[in-house]
Scaffold this motif. Sequence first.
Motif, mmCIF file in Angstrom:
data_model
loop_
_atom_site.group_PDB
_atom_site.id
_atom_site.type_symbol
_atom_site.label_atom_id
_atom_site.label_comp_id
_atom_site.label_asym_id
_atom_site.label_seq_id
_atom_site.Cartn_x
_atom_site.Cartn_y
_atom_site.Cartn_z
ATOM 1 N N MET A 1 0.920 -0.964 -0.002
ATOM 2 C CA MET A 1 -0.150 -0.094 -0.116
ATOM 3 C C MET A 1 0.930 1.293 0.065
ATOM 4 O O MET A 1 2.059 1.242 0.666
ATOM 5 N N GLN A 2 0.333 2.206 -0.764
ATOM 6 C CA GLN A 2 1.007 3.493 -0.717
ATOM 7 C C GLN A 2 0.649 4.235 0.745
ATOM 8 O O GLN A 2 -0.547 4.614 0.908
ATOM 9 N N TRP A 3 1.633 4.875 1.143
ATOM 10 C CA TRP A 3 1.451 5.666 2.487
ATOM 11 C C TRP A 3 1.710 7.059 2.313
ATOM 12 O O TRP A 3 2.635 7.420 1.805
ATOM 13 N N GLU A 4 0.882 7.839 3.011
ATOM 14 C CA GLU A 4 1.019 9.210 2.882
ATOM 15 C C GLU A 4 1.225 9.986 4.435
ATOM 16 O O GLU A 4 0.702 9.428 5.260
ATOM 17 N N THR A 5 2.444 10.648 4.478
ATOM 18 C CA THR A 5 2.885 11.043 5.756
ATOM 19 C C THR A 5 2.346 12.532 6.040
ATOM 20 O O THR A 5 1.920 13.465 5.122
ATOM 21 N N VAL A 6 1.874 12.557 7.234
ATOM 22 C CA VAL A 6 1.329 13.901 7.842
ATOM 23 C C VAL A 6 1.948 14.481 8.971
ATOM 24 O O VAL A 6 2.056 13.867 9.871
ATOM 25 N N ILE A 7 2.694 15.859 8.781
ATOM 26 C CA ILE A 7 3.684 16.197 9.619
ATOM 27 C C ILE A 7 2.867 17.661 10.255
ATOM 28 O O ILE A 7 2.794 18.460 9.338
ATOM 29 N N GLY A 8 2.971 17.941 11.382
ATOM 30 C CA GLY A 8 2.713 19.294 12.078
ATOM 31 C C GLY A 8 3.882 19.381 13.017
ATOM 32 O O GLY A 8 4.445 18.645 13.742
#
Lengths: 99, 482
Positions: B1-8
């Motif tokens: 699966m392709q994953w997306e990273t989310v950063i704050g």
Amino acid sequence: MSISREEIATTARLARIRLRDDEIDDVTSRIASILDMVDQMQAIDTSAVEPMSNSLDAAQVLRSDKVDEPGDKIAAREALMAGAPAQQDGLFLVPKVIE
Amino acid sequence: MQWETVIGLEVHVQLATKSKIFSGSSTAFGAPPNTQANAVDLALPGTLPVANEQAFHSAILFGLAVNAEIERRSVFERKNYFYPDLPKGYQTTQLAAPIVGEGSIEINTGTDNQTSRHIRIHHAHLEEDAGKSLHEDFHGMSGIDLNRAGTPLIEIVSEPDMRNAEEAVAYLKKIHAIVTYLGISDGDMSQGSLRCDANVSVRPMGSDTLGTRTETKNLNSFRFIEKAINVEVARQIDLIEDGGEVVQETRLYDSDKNETRSMRSKEEANDYRYFPCPDLLPVVIEQKTIESLRQKMPELPDQKRARFETQYELSGYDASLLCESRELADYFEQVAENCGDAKLAANWVMGELSAYLNKENLFISQSQVSAAALGQLISRIDDQTISGKIAKKVFESMCESGDEPDKIIAQQGLKQVSDSGAIEAMVQEVIDNSEAQVLQYLAAEPDKRKKLLGYFVGQVMKVSKGQANPGEVNRILAEKLK
């Protein structure tokens, strides 16, 4: 009850207040009665009232950015640390904090 | 699966005020322990805080720089937790009414820094720093130094708008540039003036709900932030792909092992029981104060970059590198003014000068080579006193001795030989010793000759120890080899 026994135990632990197990029920019912009173106040519509963050109707006076220190900083440190139960090399010593 | 990273990111910036946020103690770094901690900082009974005006002005300048709304009325609150380096048992901070509201900054990433994106800032608030705990061996105890306690900070909280570690680093670099351009912080990460917590989560590509995030604490260099985010993302993806679940928790990055690990001890303290601080009244900022600060705003990184591109005709990439720090940008401008050749000035500042500073681990303010001296050196290339190659040799001497280039050129006899008689003699010597190459050259097609000529140029330069004027050498060679 507006607050549970577990919440009282947790809050006491966070505030470093030691409660014996047999005290918790009593404290819970007393705090619950206060919170019930708060609930009555919550029922009033205050949407038009500005929240109050201090009982004084005034704004904070700010200080200009100037250093104000004693002439002999080491002597001042000794005076301020005189009441510390343990110290070494100018440091306060406390029970080991491990991270 | 392709994953997306989310950063704050939550970035803590120490403000460069002289005194603390609520007391008159000095904020200078490196004093003997607890000599900059007075009764207020130690939270002795009966003391009261008085807020520092400059801390507010610094926060407002930051707010204006990120196009944020400045809150006219801000309120301090108490964040309650117990830790030995927090003398009051609570941190005085802002929550519901912070001084700086929503804003945004632009970041540049990708090759040539040409991809730009907006990162939204949720808010920025003022608060006090804690002291330091030292865990060396004090007979099984910890040592506490409260010199840092009460140092003013702004905490800048971004929206979860970043999608990879590179963007997070670009964001942090931009924050660093803004606060140092404004002069509100020294930005010295090695002394903890800028620290960062990273909120990281992953989600299947295309999903628009956020995954469970972890917060990795206390990242204090650009390199560590990038590495910490990358290992944390890999850890979360492995965990989920193995059928596990990410737990919302605070983690610590271990740079020696290049891994993050759980800080379980912090978990219980996550209920901070905030309430408005009764010791401090709401702070009201007049509109005229905001306007007078707006007037004092210096040129900001993005504005300077745009000006460098038009005024000096630099590429976007060169301009963005030069504008990463105000000192570097100022230095470049002085060199460019001194020599009148902005292109060459940019190449030297980003090339030889940066390499020298990196090698010696120096800040630009500590450079042995002044902007005036580097400008003079470039002028000597432009007026053909020396070649570019010799200039590098002169530059090395400048780094060692701090001498002016003209003095070094004179002392070491490096002046370029442009005298055609002397060059002609050297050319003749090379031709006489290169019979085979001469025959090859004369037999070659005219379009191949140019390449073959390089051999002779190289030989003449060798004979002249690099000091022959390359233009003259080419001209005389071409004439002699007709």
